[in-house]
Design an enzyme around this catalytic site. Structure first.
Site, short mmCIF file in Angstrom:
data_model
loop_
_atom_site.label_atom_id
_atom_site.label_comp_id
_atom_site.label_asym_id
_atom_site.label_seq_id
_atom_site.Cartn_x
_atom_site.Cartn_y
_atom_site.Cartn_z
CD GLN A 275 -0.89 -0.48 3.73
OE1 GLN A 275 -2.10 -0.49 3.72
NE2 GLN A 275 -0.20 -0.86 4.81
CG HIS A 307 -5.94 2.70 18.26
ND1 HIS A 307 -5.76 3.84 17.49
CD2 HIS A 307 -5.66 1.66 17.44
CE1 HIS A 307 -5.36 3.49 16.28
NE2 HIS A 307 -5.29 2.18 16.23
CG ASP A 329 -1.38 1.77 13.56
OD1 ASP A 329 -1.46 1.17 14.66
OD2 ASP A 329 -2.36 2.02 12.84
CD GLU A 349 0.26 -4.39 9.14
OE1 GLU A 349 0.07 -4.26 7.91
OE2 GLU A 349 -0.58 -4.08 10.00
CG ASP A 383 -3.54 -12.95 4.65
OD1 ASP A 383 -3.96 -11.88 4.21
OD2 ASP A 383 -4.28 -13.93 4.93
CB ALA A 384 -4.99 -11.30 9.46
CG ASP A 402 -6.38 -1.77 14.59
OD1 ASP A 402 -7.31 -1.11 14.10
OD2 ASP A 402 -5.29 -1.27 14.91
#
Length: 545
Positions: A275, A307, A329, A349, A383-384, A402
């Site tokens: 991204q 959050h 993040d 992530e 990958d989740a 998240d």
């Protein structure tokens, strides 16, 4: 428009005018034409992928935008093929002109789309649809020009040596499809990471005009009229000058466009391969804004609000082992680490470059409280969904999703029944799952669809939401559009295995300044009195700092 088979009318020129006068042998000439077919097909597919990438990045909802771009381009290619019949008498000159025009339109399409999005997107009114209208216009124009290419190239092949139509079509389509494959692979693996979207499109236009011009002026020059012999080179050089000038100015243009979109405080803008990550502010006391693929992910004062509303209700029960899906993040990890009793935090992530920025960038690292420096935090770049498949059962007390907004088509699998079933499997007895499900007021259908999916996966969920601090921010952390006039909010679902939804309460040992049961009760009563919209009853959380 599609003419039935019929004999040519009296006096019409014959379809076969004899072999072209070439400076090379016919076999070499056919090879050069097929090579040009290959290059043109590669360039055409790059233009198409550029439009698809910009549509998803600037407008969102990649499935809808891809459908629009592809359907309009295929339709336009059919119209262009029919229009090519009118150009057969001047095949070489027409093909050269088409390639020059296609190079100009396709090469400049990315820059034009970005300019309209950056400088007219905030005007409101009909201008808000400017990027969409321009996207359709470019899809139509590029599709028309690509559709004209194939019949003209077919005619040029036949001009070299007349042969059976089936064999000629087979040769041409073979070169066309192989070129499309090369263009499709070159865009994500070469042009995008090494050149970027703007320069990549301009470079593709340069290749396009050079290939078309070399074929026409080098191989079929004797088929050109006197005017075409000097007009085509002149116009081609002018287009090359335009593309080269745009490439030279692309860096300054992109910086100016970014400032128009994100404001003057942009510090970091990188294409990670997953991204585009843009960081604005975050130093010298300025609030930090984090954009992922053009969508606001972290926005100033709302970052802490979002959050803590995501994390605190889930950690009201057992929370020694916490799994964060997404959250590269580090801001969700910061909220988790503020709770006593947390022994382990695993972050899964997909974008390792984002996590690296969260670790090293001074603004983002300060915002997440240097969470990655805590020995309890472990980062897994994966990958989740794939990670959940390989995670042992009952591994975590809390799972925090998240993840990108469910309104983004690319994240659909992360809101699927399979995904939630795997998340339920990794929860220990008494464990909880919390999900960000998009803006509750702005997109109620999407929110309640996520709730129904959780229920289908064997999880009972308690819905709640939190209002944004800044009413000027669009709904959701992903800058997704909500209903007009809807207050900015984030919707969440707190879920647990079984048929009984977990109660929405806060950890008594939660750090000061987070949500309080008193504020929760007061806001819930206010929500029941006002009956927000026509939504089913839900809990309203409004943090007060």
């Amino acid at each position: 428009m599609i003419e039935p088979h019929a004999p040519a009318p009296p006096g019409a020129p014959p379809s076969w005018r004899g072999p072209a006068r070439l400076p090379v042998r016919p076999g070499t000439g056919r090879f050069l034409v097929l090579a040009c077919v290959f290059v043109c097909a590669a360039c055409g597919l790059v233009y198409e992928l550029e439009l698809l990438a910009f549509a998803s990045y600037l407008i969102g909802d990649s499935v809808t935008q891809s459908s629009v771009v592809l359907s309009v381009m295929v339709f336009a290619m059919g119209i262009g093929s029919l229009g090519a019949k009118r150009l057969r008498r001047h095949t070489a000159a027409a093909f050269g002109a088409v390639e020059i025009l296609l190079a100009l339109v396709g090469g400049c399409s990315a820059m034009a789309l970005y300019a309209v999005f950056a400088w007219t997107g905030g005007w409101g009114g009909p201008w808000t649809e400017g990027p969409r209208c321009l996207l359709v216009a470019f899809s139509l124009a590029i599709g028309l020009l690509i559709g004209v290419e194939v019949p003209l190239l077919m005619e040029l092949i036949q001009r070299i040596r007349h042969q059976d139509a089936g064999c000629a079509v087979a040769d041409l389509f073979a070169a066309d499809y192989v070129g499309a494959l090369v263009g499709g692979l070159a865009f994500p693996f070469v042009l995008l990471p090494f050149c970027g979207q703007l320069t990549g499109a301009l470079l593709t236009g340069t290749v396009n005009v050079v290939a078309g011009g070399a074929l026409v002026l080098g191989l079929f020059r004797r088929d050109l009229g006197r005017r075409a012999r000097w007009t085509l080179p002149l116009v081609g050089v002018a287009v090359l000058g335009v593309l080269a000038s745009a490439a030279a100015l692309s860096g300054a243009f992109e910086r100016a466009a970014r400032e128009a979109v994100y404001g003057p405080d942009v510090r970091v803008a990188v294409q990670t391969g997953v991204q585009e990550v843009v960081l604005a502010g975050g130093t010298d006391g300025r609030p930090l804004d984090l954009y992922l693929d053009g969508r606001l992910r972290v926005g100033g004062q709302d970052a802490r609000r979002y959050h803590e509303a995501l994390v605190d209700p889930a950690l009201a029960g057992p929370h020694a082992r916490v799994l964060i899906l997404g959250g590269g993040d580090g801001l969700a990890a910061r909220a988790v680490l503020r709770h006593p009793g947390v022994h382990r935090v695993d972050i899964v992530e997909l974008d390792g470059r984002l996590a690296e920025l969260a670790r090293r960038d001074p603004g983002l690292a300060a915002a997440n409280g240097h969470a990655y420096a805590d020995p309890r935090v472990r980062l897994v770049v994966a990958d989740a969904l794939a990670r959940l498949r390989t995670t042992p059962a009952a591994s975590y007390d809390v799972v925090i999703a998240d993840l990108p907004d469910p309104g983004i088509s690319a994240s659909t699998k992360l809101y699927s029944e399979e995904f939630y079933g795997l998340a339920r499997r990794v929860l220990a007895p008494g464990g909880r799952l919390v999900v960000h499900a998009g803006p509750l007021t702005g997109r109620p259908r999407g929110f309640w669809t996520v709730a129904a999916t959780l229920r289908a996966a064997g999880l009972a969920a308690t819905p709640y939401r939190v209002l944004g601090h800044d009413p000027g921010f669009p709904s959701g952390p992903d800058r997704s559009a909500g209903a007009p006039g809807a207050p900015p909010d984030w919707g969440f679902l707190l879920a647990a295995p079984g048929r009984t939804a977990p109660p929405l309460r806060l950890d008594p040992a939660a750090p000061a300044g987070t949500l309080t049961p008193a504020a929760l009760a007061a806001d819930r009563r206010a929500a029941e009195r006002t009956r927000i919209g026509a939504l089913p009853a839900s809990t309203l959380i409004h943090p007060r700092y």
